[in-house]
Design a protein around this motif. Structure first.
Motif, PDB file in Angstrom:
ATOM      1  N   TYR A 147       0.804  -1.222   0.000  1.00 61.84           N
ATOM      2  CA  TYR A 147       0.000   0.000   0.000  1.00 61.84           C
ATOM      3  C   TYR A 147       0.840   1.277   0.000  1.00 61.84           C
ATOM      4  O   TYR A 147       0.277   2.371  -0.130  1.00 61.84           O
ATOM      5  CB  TYR A 147      -0.927   0.012   1.217  1.00 61.84           C
ATOM      6  CG  TYR A 147      -2.213  -0.764   1.019  1.00 61.84           C
ATOM      7  CD1 TYR A 147      -3.304  -0.174   0.406  1.00 61.84           C
ATOM      8  CD2 TYR A 147      -2.306  -2.085   1.434  1.00 61.84           C
ATOM      9  CE1 TYR A 147      -4.486  -0.885   0.220  1.00 61.84           C
ATOM     10  CE2 TYR A 147      -3.474  -2.802   1.257  1.00 61.84           C
ATOM     11  CZ  TYR A 147      -4.559  -2.210   0.653  1.00 61.84           C
ATOM     12  OH  TYR A 147      -5.715  -2.911   0.455  1.00 61.84           O
ATOM     13  N   CYS A 148       2.154   1.171   0.168  1.00 59.43           N
ATOM     14  CA  CYS A 148       2.990   2.369   0.159  1.00 59.43           C
ATOM     15  C   CYS A 148       2.883   3.086  -1.183  1.00 59.43           C
ATOM     16  O   CYS A 148       2.770   2.456  -2.243  1.00 59.43           O
ATOM     17  CB  CYS A 148       4.450   2.013   0.444  1.00 59.43           C
ATOM     18  SG  CYS A 148       4.792   1.698   2.187  1.00 59.43           S
ATOM     19  N   ARG A 149       2.928   4.427  -1.135  1.00 51.92           N
ATOM     20  CA  ARG A 149       2.754   5.215  -2.357  1.00 51.92           C
ATOM     21  C   ARG A 149       3.870   4.985  -3.363  1.00 51.92           C
ATOM     22  O   ARG A 149       3.669   5.119  -4.567  1.00 51.92           O
ATOM     23  CB  ARG A 149       2.648   6.703  -2.010  1.00 51.92           C
ATOM     24  CG  ARG A 149       1.370   7.059  -1.272  1.00 51.92           C
ATOM     25  CD  ARG A 149       1.185   8.563  -1.186  1.00 51.92           C
ATOM     26  NE  ARG A 149       2.213   9.198  -0.392  1.00 51.92           N
ATOM     27  CZ  ARG A 149       2.163   9.336   0.933  1.00 51.92           C
ATOM     28  NH1 ARG A 149       1.111   8.872   1.598  1.00 51.92           N
ATOM     29  NH2 ARG A 149       3.129   9.934   1.598  1.00 51.92           N
ATOM     30  N   LYS A 150       5.064   4.679  -2.899  1.00 47.64           N
ATOM     31  CA  LYS A 150       6.175   4.355  -3.787  1.00 47.64           C
ATOM     32  C   LYS A 150       7.029   3.288  -3.103  1.00 47.64           C
ATOM     33  O   LYS A 150       6.865   3.041  -1.894  1.00 47.64           O
ATOM     34  CB  LYS A 150       7.007   5.588  -4.119  1.00 47.64           C
ATOM     35  CG  LYS A 150       7.543   6.360  -2.932  1.00 47.64           C
ATOM     36  CD  LYS A 150       8.245   7.623  -3.416  1.00 47.64           C
ATOM     37  CE  LYS A 150       8.793   8.439  -2.249  1.00 47.64           C
ATOM     38  NZ  LYS A 150       9.489   9.668  -2.727  1.00 47.64           N
ATOM     39  N   PRO A 151       7.907   2.608  -3.834  1.00 46.25           N
ATOM     40  CA  PRO A 151       8.687   1.523  -3.225  1.00 46.25           C
ATOM     41  C   PRO A 151       9.375   1.965  -1.935  1.00 46.25           C
ATOM     42  O   PRO A 151      10.075   2.983  -1.905  1.00 46.25           O
ATOM     43  CB  PRO A 151       9.701   1.171  -4.313  1.00 46.25           C
ATOM     44  CG  PRO A 151       9.032   1.551  -5.584  1.00 46.25           C
ATOM     45  CD  PRO A 151       8.232   2.792  -5.266  1.00 46.25           C
ATOM     46  N   THR A 152       9.161   1.198  -0.864  1.00 41.83           N
ATOM     47  CA  THR A 152       9.623   1.563   0.473  1.00 41.83           C
ATOM     48  C   THR A 152      10.191   0.333   1.167  1.00 41.83           C
ATOM     49  O   THR A 152       9.600  -0.753   1.112  1.00 41.83           O
ATOM     50  CB  THR A 152       8.457   2.133   1.306  1.00 41.83           C
ATOM     51  OG1 THR A 152       7.904   3.270   0.633  1.00 41.83           O
ATOM     52  CG2 THR A 152       8.919   2.543   2.692  1.00 41.83           C
TER      53      THR A 152
ATOM     54  N   GLU B 272      17.747  -0.927  -8.610  1.00 31.48           N
ATOM     55  CA  GLU B 272      18.206   0.437  -8.843  1.00 31.48           C
ATOM     56  C   GLU B 272      19.479   0.777  -8.082  1.00 31.48           C
ATOM     57  O   GLU B 272      20.381   1.417  -8.630  1.00 31.48           O
ATOM     58  CB  GLU B 272      17.111   1.441  -8.474  1.00 31.48           C
ATOM     59  CG  GLU B 272      17.508   2.884  -8.777  1.00 31.48           C
ATOM     60  CD  GLU B 272      16.338   3.836  -8.779  1.00 31.48           C
ATOM     61  OE1 GLU B 272      16.547   5.028  -8.470  1.00 31.48           O
ATOM     62  OE2 GLU B 272      15.213   3.407  -9.101  1.00 31.48           O
ATOM     63  N   ILE B 273      19.607   0.349  -6.821  1.00 33.12           N
ATOM     64  CA  ILE B 273      20.770   0.775  -6.019  1.00 33.12           C
ATOM     65  C   ILE B 273      21.747  -0.363  -5.747  1.00 33.12           C
ATOM     66  O   ILE B 273      22.813  -0.135  -5.184  1.00 33.12           O
ATOM     67  CB  ILE B 273      20.343   1.425  -4.694  1.00 33.12           C
ATOM     68  CG1 ILE B 273      19.837   0.385  -3.690  1.00 33.12           C
ATOM     69  CG2 ILE B 273      19.309   2.514  -4.926  1.00 33.12           C
ATOM     70  CD1 ILE B 273      19.658   0.929  -2.281  1.00 33.12           C
ATOM     71  N   GLY B 274      21.403  -1.582  -6.146  1.00 32.12           N
ATOM     72  CA  GLY B 274      22.307  -2.699  -5.938  1.00 32.12           C
ATOM     73  C   GLY B 274      22.010  -3.484  -4.677  1.00 32.12           C
ATOM     74  O   GLY B 274      21.021  -3.252  -3.976  1.00 32.12           O
TER      75      GLY B 274
ATOM     76  N   ARG C  70      18.049   5.921   0.891  1.00 30.31           N
ATOM     77  CA  ARG C  70      17.476   7.256   1.138  1.00 30.31           C
ATOM     78  C   ARG C  70      18.003   8.271   0.140  1.00 30.31           C
ATOM     79  O   ARG C  70      17.250   9.105  -0.385  1.00 30.31           O
ATOM     80  CB  ARG C  70      17.799   7.703   2.563  1.00 30.31           C
ATOM     81  CG  ARG C  70      17.118   9.008   2.974  1.00 30.31           C
ATOM     82  CD  ARG C  70      17.646   9.507   4.298  1.00 30.31           C
ATOM     83  NE  ARG C  70      19.054   9.880   4.201  1.00 30.31           N
ATOM     84  CZ  ARG C  70      19.789  10.282   5.243  1.00 30.31           C
ATOM     85  NH1 ARG C  70      19.245  10.323   6.442  1.00 30.31           N
ATOM     86  NH2 ARG C  70      21.049  10.606   5.075  1.00 30.31           N
ATOM     87  N   GLU C  71      19.310   8.198  -0.138  1.00 25.35           N
ATOM     88  CA  GLU C  71      19.900   9.134  -1.098  1.00 25.35           C
ATOM     89  C   GLU C  71      19.349   8.925  -2.506  1.00 25.35           C
ATOM     90  O   GLU C  71      19.349   9.848  -3.326  1.00 25.35           O
ATOM     91  CB  GLU C  71      21.424   8.988  -1.084  1.00 25.35           C
ATOM     92  CG  GLU C  71      22.052   9.496   0.212  1.00 25.35           C
ATOM     93  CD  GLU C  71      23.521   9.128   0.358  1.00 25.35           C
ATOM     94  OE1 GLU C  71      24.092   8.563  -0.603  1.00 25.35           O
ATOM     95  OE2 GLU C  71      24.095   9.386   1.428  1.00 25.35           O
ATOM     96  N   ALA C  72      18.865   7.710  -2.791  1.00 30.56           N
ATOM     97  CA  ALA C  72      18.256   7.425  -4.091  1.00 30.56           C
ATOM     98  C   ALA C  72      16.756   7.708  -4.101  1.00 30.56           C
ATOM     99  O   ALA C  72      16.086   7.474  -5.116  1.00 30.56           O
ATOM    100  CB  ALA C  72      18.515   5.970  -4.477  1.00 30.56           C
ATOM    101  N   GLY C  73      16.222   8.196  -2.960  1.00 33.33           N
ATOM    102  CA  GLY C  73      14.813   8.559  -2.900  1.00 33.33           C
ATOM    103  C   GLY C  73      13.894   7.499  -2.345  1.00 33.33           C
ATOM    104  O   GLY C  73      12.666   7.631  -2.426  1.00 33.33           O
TER     105      GLY C  73
END
Length: 663
Positions: free
Chosen positions: A304-309, A385-387, A406-409
């Motif tokens: 249910y998170c608005r974006k990948p979390t 995306e970040i490895g 976090r640095e990748a959003g």
């Protein structure tokens, strides 16, 4: 009923759960007895000036915090409330963490559905970020009843929970089922690979696999259960493994590989989740007992998170099960050390002493930088995306990953109501011994990559101070590990994968050279100290004041460099020190002392050696000076290397080179 389906147009997002039959010491985490109006108090000046008022208030708190009868818990979802009693579900596992759903998901309204049998009342409460309790609604029930409450999440911007209480009337009231629902299904119901990394803890591993097999309803969206076995005591060799494997109906797979540490095991779990097409990788430690409902809760929340979390669970103490180790962590950017998100938080909170309703700080939403990998759900979209994890073996891999995400959003959420019981490190001291190498190196790597401050803020200064503390404490093996960490750090990031399986054996091979690294089971295995030979006449030595610290340090180091230890110090120790008394400012006064370890399993003999002190202090100082000079260049190297050394391709080569086969 499916964990995620209530009706055709609504989805269950949290179920009421109760402890299993063998968890009698965890009742306070699920239900408690008494009114909803209890609050935990601090002894303010006003209360301190009015002892009778303080006594009355504390008595109120005590009277409101009673444990429910364990024999009234009928199964995992139902219980009896005795006539005249009141039971609250405003607890860690059964209150609804409204502020987390409000902050991280698009859900804005929830429905509480409570099915009961018998006479009584169902009352709904909420709290705000300050912990103030407010009655929301209530219904009288009798006979077979279904109570429905539609509730808004809009007021929960900074914190707060929902929960309900049951009060039985003239007869017993039975809870048959309770759940929190929302309208509509998530855009995607993800599949998860559940991965456990283990090293010679096959009994723990098999127990958790058995717990999962006994709770098949939580495995509906688990694509694969993967055990990455890096030990010599294999899980597959345990009695009962075949029965558990068969009960899991083809979902369990074991991969045997060389010991690549926690980062190597968890990276394997990430890798396999990407390879098999899962939406998430759920990482679990081996020395845990899992609350199985947590799997559903993490997965549902993430869907249910608005974006990948990244969504993580909390950690309770396995040997004191009502104690929550910490409610969330951040990284202090100036010191690069784990820290608490806000000043009101407590560590090691005991819910059997102060329940959720009585503890105001638990109602404030806690936003974190990372979640420990004792239980952490990572979307494979984030991994792509970040490895994967950095090849750090142990220590700082989870924190570094959270900072990188976090640095990748991508945010990390530590979700209340999802947790494991984990062997606590409160009785461990992993800053001493073979782990010191990884602590020192990996903290500095994390600093080089992520610190926003010139030269890493305070990290280098604290590193030098730590060297001095170990050296004046005669912990020469530990200091050798820290020196080797600096040497390897200065080589740059290219060898991190190459040394992943070889560094620990290299460190352990050095133990024979250092008396402080050689553990014996009993203090009687050492020569007995001569009466009256302890320093300071046996007086307990305290920590020097801030003003005295530098002069004390200079004087202590000078004495240890110049003054040779007495010849008898090599023949017998001056005394024994329990681990709790093993503090650098006390040990520094000895020439020879036997010290017990944190686990209580043995003791080591510390012996002062001016030559070792001089050589190690000189080298550590020179290495730190070189690191200071080369900091900016080295930081650039590590930052540029992150994408490559954490990549799927780089880890695939490491796995292939360290494979032991699998099943």
């Amino acid at each position: 009923m499916s964990p995620q389906e209530a009706t055709t147009d609504r989805a269950t997002i949290q179920r009421v759960i109760l402890p299993s039959a063998d968890q009698t010491d965890t009742v306070s985490l699920y239900v408690d007895a008494g009114s909803a109006r209890g609050v935990r108090l601090r002894e303010t000046d006003e209360l301190a000036r009015t002892p009778k008022l303080l006594e009355d208030k504390l008595q109120m708190v005590s009277s409101e915090s009673r444990e429910a009868h364990f024999e009234d818990l009928l199964d995992r979802h139902s219980m009896r409330v005795r006539s005249g009693d009141q039971i609250s579900f405003g607890t860690y596992f059964n209150a609804f963490p409204a502020s987390y759903w409000r902050r991280w998901t698009s859900v804005r309204d929830v429905r509480l559905v409570v099915e009961t049998s018998g006479p009584g009342t169902v009352t709904v409460y909420k709290s705000n970020a300050r912990g103030s309790v407010q009655r929301v609604d209530g219904k009288h029930v009798d006979g077979e009843a279904t109570s429905v409450f539609d509730l808004s999440l809009k007021p929960f911007g900074d914190g707060g929970w929902y929960w309900f209480d049951l009060a039985a009337g003239t007869g017993d009231l039975f809870l048959k089922n309770g759940q929190w629902e929302t309208s509509g299904l998530p855009a995607n119901k993800g599949q998860v690979t559940l991965e456990i990394t283990t090293m010679n803890k096959p009994d723990f591993c098999l127990n958790n696999a058995r717990i999962l097999a006994e709770n098949p309803d939580v495995l509906e969206n688990v694509k694969e259960i993967l055990i990455v076995d890096q030990g010599t005591q294999k899980v597959e060799d345990q009695e009962g493994f075949a029965a558990v494997r068969d009960a899991l109906d083809g979902k369990l797979r074991v991969i045997n590989q060389a010991n690549l540490g926690g980062s190597g095991g968890f990276a394997r779990g990430m890798f396999e989740a990407v390879e098999n097409g899962s939406d998430y990788a759920l990482l679990l430690d081996d020395d845990i007992v899992v609350e199985p409902e947590s799997i559903v809760r993490l997965l549902t929340f993430a869907d249910y998170c608005r974006k990948p979390t990244i969504v993580g669970g909390h950690m309770f103490d396995l040997y004191n099960r009502s104690i929550l180790h910490t409610f969330g962590e951040v990284v202090d950017p100036y010191r690069i050390v784990p820290a608490l998100p806000h000043a009101d938080m407590e560590t090691r909170h005991d819910f059997s002493v102060s329940n959720l309703r009585q503890t105001p700080w638990l109602h404030r939403r806690v936003d974190v930088d990372y979640n420990g990998w004792w239980m952490c759900l990572i979307p494979t979209k984030v991994i792509r995306e970040i490895g994967l994890s950095l090849p750090l073996f142990i220590k700082w891999d989870d924190a570094e990953y959270g900072l990188r995400a976090r640095e990748a959003g991508f945010a990390t959420v530590s979700l209340p109501g999802a947790a494991v019981w984990h062997v606590s490190w409160i009785d461990k001291d992993d800053l001493v011994g073979w782990q010191a190498y990884f602590h020192a190196r990996n903290r500095l790597i994390t600093t080089l990559i992520h610190s926003p401050y010139p030269k890493g803020g305070r990290v280098l200064r604290e590193s030098v101070q730590t060297d001095v503390k170990h050296l004046v404490s005669m912990q020469y093996f530990t200091e050798q590990g820290r020196i080797d960490a600096l040497r390897d750090l200065l080589k740059g990031p290219d060898d991190l994968h190459k040394v992943l399986s070889t560094k620990l054996p290299e460190i352990n091979a050095l133990k024979a050279q250092y008396p402080d690294a050689q553990l014996k089971e009993d203090v009687d295995d050492f020569p007995s100290p001569k009466l009256g030979r302890g320093p300071m006449g046996g007086t307990v030595v305290g920590l020097p004041s801030k003003k005295q610290l530098i002069p004390w340090g200079i004087k202590t180091v000078a004495r240890q460099l110049i003054k040779a230890p007495g010849p008898e110090s090599a023949e017998r120790p001056q005394g024994y020190l329990a681990h709790r008394d093993n503090r650098w400012y006390r040990v520094a006064h000895y020439d020879s002392v036997v010290v017990t370890n944190a686990e209580g399993t043995g003791a080591s003999w510390y012996q002062r050696d001016p030559k070792k002190l001089k050589a190690m202090l000189t080298e550590a100082t020179m290495l730190h000076a070189k690191l200071f000079r080369e900091w900016d260049n080295l930081a650039g190297q590590y930052r540029r290397a992150v994408a490559e050394i954490s990549s799927i391709d780089a880890w695939k080569k490491t796995f292939e080179a360290n494979s032991e086969g699998g099943s």
